[in-house]
Scaffold this motif. Structure first.
Motif, mmCIF file in Angstrom:
data_model
loop_
_atom_site.group_PDB
_atom_site.id
_atom_site.type_symbol
_atom_site.label_atom_id
_atom_site.label_comp_id
_atom_site.label_asym_id
_atom_site.label_seq_id
_atom_site.Cartn_x
_atom_site.Cartn_y
_atom_site.Cartn_z
ATOM 1 N N ALA A 274 8.065 16.477 5.464
ATOM 2 C CA ALA A 274 8.594 16.766 6.637
ATOM 3 C C ALA A 274 8.320 15.805 7.719
ATOM 4 N N ASN A 275 7.469 14.876 7.406
ATOM 5 C CA ASN A 275 7.135 13.568 8.501
ATOM 6 C C ASN A 275 8.012 12.524 8.025
ATOM 7 N N THR A 276 8.781 12.450 7.065
ATOM 8 C CA THR A 276 9.519 11.206 6.433
ATOM 9 C C THR A 276 10.508 10.990 7.493
ATOM 10 N N PRO A 277 11.377 11.878 7.976
ATOM 11 C CA PRO A 277 12.500 11.651 8.978
ATOM 12 C C PRO A 277 11.607 10.576 10.354
ATOM 13 N N ARG A 278 10.665 11.060 10.756
ATOM 14 C CA ARG A 278 10.021 10.390 11.984
ATOM 15 C C ARG A 278 9.475 9.263 11.765
ATOM 16 N N ILE A 279 8.982 9.080 10.151
ATOM 17 C CA ILE A 279 8.359 7.835 9.895
ATOM 18 C C ILE A 279 9.221 6.748 9.584
ATOM 19 N N ARG A 280 10.733 6.971 9.179
ATOM 20 C CA ARG A 280 11.549 6.186 9.167
ATOM 21 C C ARG A 280 12.309 5.722 10.442
ATOM 22 N N ILE B 69 10.445 5.160 0.942
ATOM 23 C CA ILE B 69 9.629 6.578 0.896
ATOM 24 C C ILE B 69 10.286 7.218 -0.315
ATOM 25 N N ARG B 70 9.611 7.754 -0.976
ATOM 26 C CA ARG B 70 10.060 8.379 -1.922
ATOM 27 C C ARG B 70 9.346 9.868 -2.286
ATOM 28 N N ALA B 71 9.911 10.738 -3.108
ATOM 29 C CA ALA B 71 9.427 11.965 -3.617
ATOM 30 C C ALA B 71 8.573 11.614 -4.702
ATOM 31 N N PHE C 197 0.739 -1.262 -0.087
ATOM 32 C CA PHE C 197 -0.023 0.031 0.123
ATOM 33 C C PHE C 197 1.062 1.267 -0.075
ATOM 34 N N VAL C 198 0.410 2.439 -0.306
ATOM 35 C CA VAL C 198 0.917 3.688 -0.331
ATOM 36 C C VAL C 198 0.225 4.587 0.739
ATOM 37 N N HIS C 199 0.894 5.460 1.373
ATOM 38 C CA HIS C 199 0.384 6.210 2.232
ATOM 39 C C HIS C 199 1.036 7.673 1.841
ATOM 40 N N PRO D 34 -1.148 19.438 5.233
ATOM 41 C CA PRO D 34 -0.215 20.332 5.665
ATOM 42 C C PRO D 34 0.513 21.232 4.101
ATOM 43 N N LYS D 35 1.201 22.293 4.506
ATOM 44 C CA LYS D 35 1.783 23.170 3.508
ATOM 45 C C LYS D 35 2.998 22.342 3.140
ATOM 46 N N GLY D 36 3.327 22.517 2.027
ATOM 47 C CA GLY D 36 4.774 21.679 1.339
ATOM 48 C C GLY D 36 4.553 20.446 0.799
ATOM 49 N N ALA D 37 5.545 20.017 0.073
ATOM 50 C CA ALA D 37 5.574 18.740 -0.748
ATOM 51 C C ALA D 37 4.831 17.516 0.045
ATOM 52 N N LEU D 38 4.112 16.602 -0.654
ATOM 53 C CA LEU D 38 4.172 15.093 -0.188
ATOM 54 C C LEU D 38 4.931 14.388 -0.685
ATOM 55 N N SER D 39 5.091 13.226 0.246
ATOM 56 C CA SER D 39 5.992 12.061 -0.102
ATOM 57 C C SER D 39 4.906 10.800 -0.121
ATOM 58 N N ALA D 40 5.314 9.813 -0.848
ATOM 59 C CA ALA D 40 4.746 8.651 -0.794
ATOM 60 C C ALA D 40 5.585 7.481 0.149
ATOM 61 N N VAL D 41 4.867 6.996 1.090
ATOM 62 C CA VAL D 41 5.220 5.888 1.808
ATOM 63 C C VAL D 41 4.859 4.578 1.467
ATOM 64 N N HIS D 42 5.701 3.686 0.907
ATOM 65 C CA HIS D 42 5.120 2.305 0.695
ATOM 66 C C HIS D 42 5.411 1.355 1.779
ATOM 67 N N VAL D 43 4.393 0.838 2.259
ATOM 68 C CA VAL D 43 4.187 -0.090 3.243
ATOM 69 C C VAL D 43 3.916 -1.575 3.017
#
Length: 272
Positions: free
Chosen positions: A11-17, A125-127, A4-6, A58-67
């Motif tokens: 900005a959340n990606t460091p915490r998600i990693r 996680i990727r842009a 799945f992709v979330h 949220p403001k700013g770019a979004l990233s895709a988190v594959h799980v």
């Protein structure tokens, strides 16, 4: 394992990693979990929610988190318009992928994982390009956007020009506060429902308001009035809003309690 992709703020990606994805979203029936979507052969369909989330998120770019989730993991699956009770279904992750992939048009479908997702379940996680997906609703391209209060986004780029070109009868500007208070007084005690709902609607378009003058409506015998009061004050920066909502959070009617819960969740998101 089901993939799945979330979509989330970059900005959340460091915490998600480091710690995974928190279960801080709410699905149908108040289910708390993580929104995601199956990874399909079509890149556009897989990332269809990106532009719509960019409007509200949220403001700013979004990233895709594959799980990666275990095939037997239970998830809540359905179309975002399926808000009737039990309209969405509990399926395993593998069944959810198959259900969405089999749809003639999977746009607007969503999956909620009813728990946090651990860091070990994050595959990568990727842009992603910020222009994928639909806005407003699937198939909305070429359709005039709605400018009503419920659909518009305060401060959205081009919003004022759109409202000037296509004004909506409920779009405002709201009447002055003294006029609205006079309408509430004229409605009587406890007050005519239609007149009070109309006045509260216009109060809901304001950024501030007389909390003390509206507090008596929290005890109105009609739950529709109490619920409208909750939504009228939810965007106010006036002191006293939290104190007004406290007793309504214990209201005997479930619609009023649900409105307070939704409003408080919105207020928490705006503060964070």
């Amino acid at each position: 394992m089901a993939m799945f992709v979330h979509l989330t703020a970059a900005a959340n990606t460091p915490r998600i990693r480091r710690a995974g994805i928190r279960a801080d979203s709410r699905g149908q029936g108040g289910v708390r979990g993580v929104y995601c979507f199956p990874v399909l052969p079509s890149y556009t369909l897989t990332h269809q929610w990106l532009r719509e989330l960019a409007r509200f998120g949220p403001k700013g770019a979004l990233s895709a988190v594959h799980v990666r989730l275990a095939d037997a993991q239970e998830v809540l699956v359905g179309h975002y318009r399926d808000r009737a009770k039990d309209a969405q279904q509990w399926l395993t992750a593998a069944e959810a992928v198959a259900r969405v992939a089999a749809q003639p048009d999977p746009r607007g479908w969503e999956v909620v994982v009813p728990r946090a997702i651990g860091a070990r379940e994050v595959h990568r996680i990727r842009a992603v390009p910020q222009v994928a997906g639909w806005r407003y609703l699937p198939g909305a391209h070429g359709t005039r956007p709605c400018t009503c209060v419920g659909c518009r986004i305060r401060g959205e780029y081009g919003g004022r020009r759109l409202r000037e070109r296509h004004p909506h009868p409920l779009d405002g500007p709201p009447p002055p506060v003294p006029v609205l208070l006079a309408r509430i007084e004229a409605a009587g005690d406890p007050g005519d429902q239609a007149a009070l709902l109309d006045a509260l609607h216009w109060f809901g378009l304001r950024r501030r308001g007389p909390v003390d003058r509206l507090a008596r409506l929290a005890a109105h015998p009609d739950p529709a009035v109490r619920r409208e009061l909750v939504w009228a004050v939810q965007g106010w920066s006036t002191p006293g809003v939290a104190e007004l909502l406290d007793p309504l959070a214990e209201d005997p009617h479930p619609d009023v309690r649900e409105a307070v819960a939704d409003v408080r969740e919105l207020m928490d998101e705006q503060e964070s």
